[in-house]
Design a protein around this motif. Structure first.
Motif, short mmCIF file in Angstrom:
data_model
loop_
_atom_site.label_atom_id
_atom_site.label_comp_id
_atom_site.label_asym_id
_atom_site.label_seq_id
_atom_site.Cartn_x
_atom_site.Cartn_y
_atom_site.Cartn_z
N GLY A 201 -9.95 -7.97 -45.37
CA GLY A 201 -9.28 -8.50 -44.18
C GLY A 201 -10.13 -8.49 -42.94
O GLY A 201 -9.59 -8.46 -41.82
N GLU A 222 -5.14 -6.93 -40.58
CA GLU A 222 -6.06 -7.68 -41.45
C GLU A 222 -6.03 -9.16 -41.10
O GLU A 222 -5.05 -9.68 -40.56
N HIS A 224 -7.08 -13.06 -42.92
CA HIS A 224 -7.44 -13.74 -44.17
C HIS A 224 -7.37 -15.25 -43.98
O HIS A 224 -6.62 -15.75 -43.14
#
Length: 424
Positions: A201, A222, A224
């Motif tokens: 992440g 995180e 992504h």
């Protein structure tokens, strides 16, 4: 008639007009004129008035023919250069409609390409391990991809020319665990930088020359599936708190310097696993994601002229809809819709107007669960087949023409979706 003959004919005609052909004798007329001129008086001589001889250099008048020859040669070379290159190296604009070039995909651990009709299959990138997630640059002159000793091992980011040559390592000695199911790299609009996120992440940026590899963003959550906006001012991504994989996944935007980080579409709750793989509109004013868990919708995050963000559902209702993708013209978007009762699950390809209206099925051909995208000319949509045993890339024309199927024997990744853009 060739371009060279055209130039030769033009120059010959011009020379004929200014210097007619044939023998021209001016001797008699010249002698007659001289005879009528009386001898100049001695006092008009310059030597009578100047005490010394001036060092006057010899004045040489240039002759026309050599210069015309040089001009002709330059014109011929210029025309030859245009004819030889034929616009071969012209690059398209980074966004909007363009011609469709090569289709890149992964087969048996290597990167292959075909033409848009599925023909001319050839290996583009090969190595001792596995290569996956090929992503063309916006202008189609380079391709980025991940490589590792084996799929699942820590990987390095590489960059090669459009023909697969001159492969350069971008991430140096650092390696990263990256996904192989979604596009794992995003090019900046000017193709000078790339963004990617690790499995842990962390969001990274790196120059296309391999310089300045660094993470951006704080440690609050995180990050992504980052995707660069067309104007280069933002990256959209899906975010979640650390150690919370499902319940609070949401859509965010962050500036490339990492200083501004804003949540745009909040999590819907209930084992949220979506807000995946954002797709920016060509004008950069909005992006699409699928949201929810048990009732999956297509949602849009939109910013107004002041930079403020809002969100709305474009495709809702009882259907399960995933992986939206904007067309290159920005007038439509596509997505896949679950076929109820299929096991394993199968999907159909859908399109809708930019505001979500006029949603309709493109083809009766079933597709698999994966990101899909439009060809640069918006004539077809790339998807993947539903079979895991006999996988294939599907190019589905939006006008109802026959589907082009590209087999992927021994494939290891179906996540990358980008198709090469070439100039008109």
């Amino acid at each position: 008639m060739t371009a060279r003959r055209d130039i030769d004919h033009l120059i010959a005609t011009w020379l004929t007009e200014i210097a007619p052909e044939g023998h021209v004798d001016y001797l008699d007329a010249t002698l007659d004129a001289i005879g009528e001129i009386g001898q100049r008086p001695p006092w008009t001589s310059v030597g009578r008035w100047l005490p010394m001889q001036l060092p006057l250099g010899r004045v040489v008048l240039p002759r026309v023919a050599p210069y015309l020859a040089v001009l002709t040669l330059v014109l011929i070379l210029a025309i030859a250069a245009v004819v030889i290159t034929g616009g071969r190296n012209r690059l398209p604009a980074p966004f909007g409609l363009a011609e469709t070039g090569l289709v890149a995909y992964v087969s048996d651990g290597d990167i292959f390409v075909t033409t848009a009709d599925g023909l001319g299959r050839r290996r583009l990138v090969s190595g001792p391990g596995a290569e996956w997630s090929p992503i063309w640059s916006h202008r189609g002159d380079r391709i980025a991809y991940w490589a590792a000793p084996a799929l699942g091992d820590p990987a390095s980011l590489w960059l090669a020319d459009r023909d697969g040559s001159t492969a350069n390592l971008l991430t140096g000695t650092q390696t990263f665990v990256v996904p192989d199911q979604l596009p794992a790299v995003s090019w900046s609009p000017d193709d000078r930088r790339l963004a990617f996120t690790s499995d842990e992440g962390v969001l990274y940026l790196v120059g296309a020359d391999g310089r300045d590899l660094h993470p951006i963003g704080d440690d609050s959550h995180e990050r992504h599936d980052a995707v660069w906006s067309p104007d280069g001012t933002l990256l959209a991504y899906r975010g979640r708190p650390h150690a919370d994989r499902y319940t609070t996944m949401s859509s965010w935007v962050i500036t490339p310097d990492g200083r501004t980080d804003i949540e745009v579409i909040a999590a819907k709750g209930g084992q949220e696993i979506t807000n995946v793989n954002p797709s920016w509109s060509p004008d950069g004013t909005s992006f699409l994601v699928h949201t929810g868990m048990f009732d999956i919708d297509i949602s849009e995050g939109r910013r107004d002229a002041t930079g403020a963000w809002s969100d709305r559902v474009l495709i809702g209702g009882p259907t399960q809809d995933f992986h939206p993708s904007w067309s290159n013209a920005g007038t439509k978007f596509s997505y896949i819709e679950l076929v109820p009762g299929t096991n394993p699950e199968e999907f159909v390809l859908m399109t809708a107007n930019a505001d979500g209206s006029n949603a309709k099925q493109v083809s009766t051909v079933r597709v698999g669960f994966a990101a899909q995208c439009w060809s640069p000319d918006d004539r077809s949509i790339r998807a993947v087949g539903p079979s895991r045993i006999d996988p294939a890339i599907l190019l589905i024309p939006v006008d109802g023409s026959p589907v082009v199927e590209i087999p992927e024997p021994g494939q290891v990744s179906r996540g990358a979706c980008a198709m090469q853009r070439v100039a008109h």
